[in-house]
Design a protein around this motif. Structure first.
Motif, PDB file in Angstrom:
ATOM      1  N   PHE A 256       0.867  -1.173   0.000  1.00  0.00           N
ATOM      2  CA  PHE A 256       0.000   0.000   0.000  1.00  0.00           C
ATOM      3  C   PHE A 256       0.904   1.223   0.000  1.00  0.00           C
ATOM      4  N   TYR A 257       0.297   2.387  -0.183  1.00  0.00           N
ATOM      5  CA  TYR A 257       1.043   3.647  -0.177  1.00  0.00           C
ATOM      6  C   TYR A 257       1.063   4.180   1.243  1.00  0.00           C
ATOM      7  N   ALA A 258       2.266   4.433   1.755  1.00  0.00           N
ATOM      8  CA  ALA A 258       2.460   4.734   3.168  1.00  0.00           C
ATOM      9  C   ALA A 258       3.617   5.704   3.335  1.00  0.00           C
ATOM     10  N   HIS A 259       3.847   6.141   4.559  1.00  0.00           N
ATOM     11  CA  HIS A 259       5.104   6.798   4.905  1.00  0.00           C
ATOM     12  C   HIS A 259       6.218   5.787   4.665  1.00  0.00           C
ATOM     13  N   ASN A 260       7.246   6.161   3.927  1.00  0.00           N
ATOM     14  CA  ASN A 260       8.281   5.195   3.562  1.00  0.00           C
ATOM     15  C   ASN A 260       8.923   4.530   4.776  1.00  0.00           C
ATOM     16  N   GLU A 261       9.036   5.252   5.895  1.00  0.00           N
ATOM     17  CA  GLU A 261       9.670   4.683   7.081  1.00  0.00           C
ATOM     18  C   GLU A 261       8.828   3.584   7.721  1.00  0.00           C
ATOM     19  N   TYR A 262       7.555   3.513   7.374  1.00  0.00           N
ATOM     20  CA  TYR A 262       6.703   2.433   7.876  1.00  0.00           C
ATOM     21  C   TYR A 262       7.317   1.071   7.571  1.00  0.00           C
ATOM     22  N   GLU A 263       7.965   0.942   6.421  1.00  0.00           N
ATOM     23  CA  GLU A 263       8.573  -0.323   6.013  1.00  0.00           C
ATOM     24  C   GLU A 263       9.485  -0.891   7.095  1.00  0.00           C
ATOM     25  N   PHE A 264      10.116   0.003   7.882  1.00  0.00           N
ATOM     26  CA  PHE A 264      11.149  -0.431   8.803  1.00  0.00           C
ATOM     27  C   PHE A 264      10.615  -0.865  10.166  1.00  0.00           C
ATOM     28  N   GLY A 265       9.310  -0.716  10.386  1.00  0.00           N
ATOM     29  CA  GLY A 265       8.736  -1.321  11.576  1.00  0.00           C
ATOM     30  C   GLY A 265       8.935  -2.827  11.577  1.00  0.00           C
ATOM     31  N   GLN A 266       8.952  -3.413  10.393  1.00  0.00           N
ATOM     32  CA  GLN A 266       9.181  -4.846  10.238  1.00  0.00           C
ATOM     33  C   GLN A 266      10.641  -5.209  10.484  1.00  0.00           C
ATOM     34  N   TRP A 267      11.541  -4.242  10.414  1.00  0.00           N
ATOM     35  CA  TRP A 267      12.964  -4.494  10.629  1.00  0.00           C
ATOM     36  C   TRP A 267      13.363  -4.309  12.092  1.00  0.00           C
ATOM     37  N   ARG A 268      12.435  -3.820  12.908  1.00  0.00           N
ATOM     38  CA  ARG A 268      12.760  -3.436  14.268  1.00  0.00           C
ATOM     39  C   ARG A 268      12.959  -4.619  15.215  1.00  0.00           C
ATOM     40  N   PRO A 269      12.145  -5.699  15.115  1.00  0.00           N
ATOM     41  CA  PRO A 269      12.339  -6.804  16.050  1.00  0.00           C
ATOM     42  C   PRO A 269      13.747  -7.387  15.973  1.00  0.00           C
ATOM     43  N   ALA A 270      14.247  -7.836  17.117  1.00  0.00           N
ATOM     44  CA  ALA A 270      15.623  -8.329  17.189  1.00  0.00           C
ATOM     45  C   ALA A 270      15.851  -9.548  16.311  1.00  0.00           C
ATOM     46  N   CYS A 271      14.775 -10.340  16.040  1.00  0.00           N
ATOM     47  CA  CYS A 271      14.937 -11.553  15.239  1.00  0.00           C
ATOM     48  C   CYS A 271      15.160 -11.253  13.765  1.00  0.00           C
ATOM     49  N   ASN A 272      14.905 -10.026  13.336  1.00  0.00           N
ATOM     50  CA  ASN A 272      15.052  -9.710  11.929  1.00  0.00           C
ATOM     51  C   ASN A 272      16.522  -9.487  11.593  1.00  0.00           C
ATOM     52  N   LYS A 273      16.909  -9.845  10.386  1.00  0.00           N
ATOM     53  CA  LYS A 273      18.314  -9.763   9.989  1.00  0.00           C
ATOM     54  C   LYS A 273      18.636  -8.509   9.182  1.00  0.00           C
ATOM     55  N   PHE A 274      17.637  -7.666   8.928  1.00  0.00           N
ATOM     56  CA  PHE A 274      17.919  -6.371   8.305  1.00  0.00           C
ATOM     57  C   PHE A 274      18.353  -5.425   9.427  1.00  0.00           C
ATOM     58  N   ASP A 275      19.637  -5.393   9.687  1.00  0.00           N
ATOM     59  CA  ASP A 275      20.158  -4.680  10.837  1.00  0.00           C
ATOM     60  C   ASP A 275      20.478  -3.225  10.488  1.00  0.00           C
ATOM     61  N   GLN A 276      21.224  -2.571  11.368  1.00  0.00           N
ATOM     62  CA  GLN A 276      21.497  -1.147  11.207  1.00  0.00           C
ATOM     63  C   GLN A 276      22.231  -0.830   9.914  1.00  0.00           C
ATOM     64  N   ARG A 277      22.998  -1.771   9.404  1.00  0.00           N
ATOM     65  CA  ARG A 277      23.700  -1.531   8.135  1.00  0.00           C
ATOM     66  C   ARG A 277      22.717  -1.220   7.004  1.00  0.00           C
ATOM     67  N   TYR A 278      21.572  -1.907   7.013  1.00  0.00           N
ATOM     68  CA  TYR A 278      20.565  -1.706   5.963  1.00  0.00           C
ATOM     69  C   TYR A 278      19.900  -0.338   6.103  1.00  0.00           C
ATOM     70  N   LEU A 279      19.615   0.048   7.339  1.00  0.00           N
ATOM     71  CA  LEU A 279      19.030   1.375   7.552  1.00  0.00           C
ATOM     72  C   LEU A 279      20.014   2.475   7.180  1.00  0.00           C
ATOM     73  N   ASP A 280      21.252   2.316   7.567  1.00  0.00           N
ATOM     74  CA  ASP A 280      22.264   3.337   7.231  1.00  0.00           C
ATOM     75  C   ASP A 280      22.396   3.483   5.722  1.00  0.00           C
ATOM     76  N   ALA A 281      22.405   2.348   5.011  1.00  0.00           N
ATOM     77  CA  ALA A 281      22.526   2.397   3.555  1.00  0.00           C
ATOM     78  C   ALA A 281      21.293   3.041   2.930  1.00  0.00           C
ATOM     79  N   TYR A 282      20.123   2.718   3.455  1.00  0.00           N
ATOM     80  CA  TYR A 282      18.886   3.312   2.935  1.00  0.00           C
ATOM     81  C   TYR A 282      18.906   4.823   3.077  1.00  0.00           C
ATOM     82  N   HIS A 283      19.325   5.298   4.226  1.00  0.00           N
ATOM     83  CA  HIS A 283      19.275   6.740   4.464  1.00  0.00           C
ATOM     84  C   HIS A 283      20.412   7.499   3.774  1.00  0.00           C
TER      85      HIS A 283
END
Length: 338
Positions: A256-283
């Motif tokens: 759906f069309y959303a605030h782009n940062e909404y995508e990263f709520g799914q990256w927040r849990p500790a079990c997820n492997k999209f870590d800070q490196r992915y956020l840094d690269a995105y930004h």
């Protein structure tokens, strides 16, 4: 046994007539015999691979191409696969090599309670994460290059994460859209796990104070939130590396069309492997939204929405409810004061 289970039980050389018709309608004019086999896994239906044959005039032997097929049953299965098909179409229209080409969705001719989605088959490299820079920069371009057809937040039809619906009605305000999205997720969670006095007591603070505190500033003082096309269920299991191109791709979309940062709520849990490196690269591609000081709080609020939905998907896992309660308490402690 339903058709979507029989289809991939053993390899065989035929497909349902509706699937055959969808492949035959392509420019290459695929024809039988079709070879089918189980491929991949899904919690909500069946998944398989179809090797289809077509004839090229200057080749004596038939050529082959492979397709991925997903099946599901009943009215919910039809809604899920239709929504996924439209989601993948939306991503593919903006970034054609970032998701497999969707071919068709429909209903089996042989068993009208079973439905299918077909896309071009890609072989993904097992147990290898996407490169943070390559993947996150491509995701950033998808977000920024997309354009809502109405200029608002939402999607033309309701989409599903797992077998549960998401809120996708059109809204002009991101704050209002997100509040309704979170409300639906919590309602679904309560419907399967029963009421909880803690949720009853704390929810008014989330909706009355925390959401306005964290999302209101995004749309004040001349600021606006661009409705960006988000994948909607982008955990690391819904991304991979194509073995033929060595480039990242995403699948199983719930857009759906959303605030782009909404995508990263799914990256927040500790079990997820999209870590800070992915956020840094995105930004490096897409700056954090203003006010930047609220960035961590916004992502934790978006995490609550994902965790509530996941808790609803797994009714017997009481630990997921405790996680939701913990998220709510943490947000109220940080942002719930008047």
């Amino acid at each position: 046994m339903s058709a979507h289970n029989r289809l991939f039980e053993e390899p065989f050389d035929r497909v349902d007539l509706a699937v055959e018709a969808a492949l035959a309608s392509l420019p290459e004019k695929y024809h039988g015999p079709f070879k089918t086999a189980n491929h991949g896994t899904s919690n909500w239906g069946g998944t398989g691979r179809i090797d289809a044959f077509f004839t090229v005039e200057d080749h004596a032997e038939p050529q082959t191409k492979s397709f991925f097929i997903k099946t599901a049953s009943g009215p919910t299965g039809l809604a899920m696969l239709t929504a996924e098909f439209e989601s993948v179409k939306a991503i593919h229209a903006i970034s054609p090599d970032f998701t497999p080409l969707p071919i068709a969705s429909g209903t089996f001719a042989s068993e009208t309670s079973t439905h299918f989605l077909i896309s071009v088959f890609h072989k993904f490299i097992p147990d290898r994460l996407t490169d943070p820079v390559e993947f996150s920069s491509r995701l950033g371009r998808l977000h920024m290059d997309s354009k809502s057809p109405t200029g608002n937040f939402g999607f033309p039809l309701q989409t599903y994460a797992g077998n549960l619906p998401q809120y996708t009605e059109w809204e002009s305000s991101w704050e209002k859209f997100f509040a309704k999205s979170l409300r639906l997720a919590l309602d679904l969670e309560i419907a399967v796990k029963g009421p909880d006095p803690r949720i009853n007591a704390l929810s008014p603070v989330i909706f009355g104070r925390v959401i306005p505190r964290l999302l209101g500033p995004l749309e004040r003082h001349g600021r606006r939130v661009k409705p960006a096309l988000v994948h909607g269920d982008l955990w690391y299991g819904n991304a991979g590396i194509d073995s033929g191109t060595d480039r990242s791709m995403v699948f199983d979309a719930a857009c759906f069309y959303a605030h782009n940062e909404y995508e990263f709520g799914q990256w927040r849990p500790a079990c997820n492997k999209f870590d800070q490196r992915y956020l840094d690269a995105y930004h490096q591609v897409v700056p954090k939204s203003e006010p930047v000081d609220d960035y961590d709080g916004r992502l934790d609020l978006y995490k609550l929405r994902f965790n509530a939905h996941v808790s609803a998907l797994y009714p017997s896992n009481q630990g997921l409810r405790e996680q939701v309660i913990g998220d709510i308490k943490d947000l109220i402690e940080r942002y719930g004061s008047k």
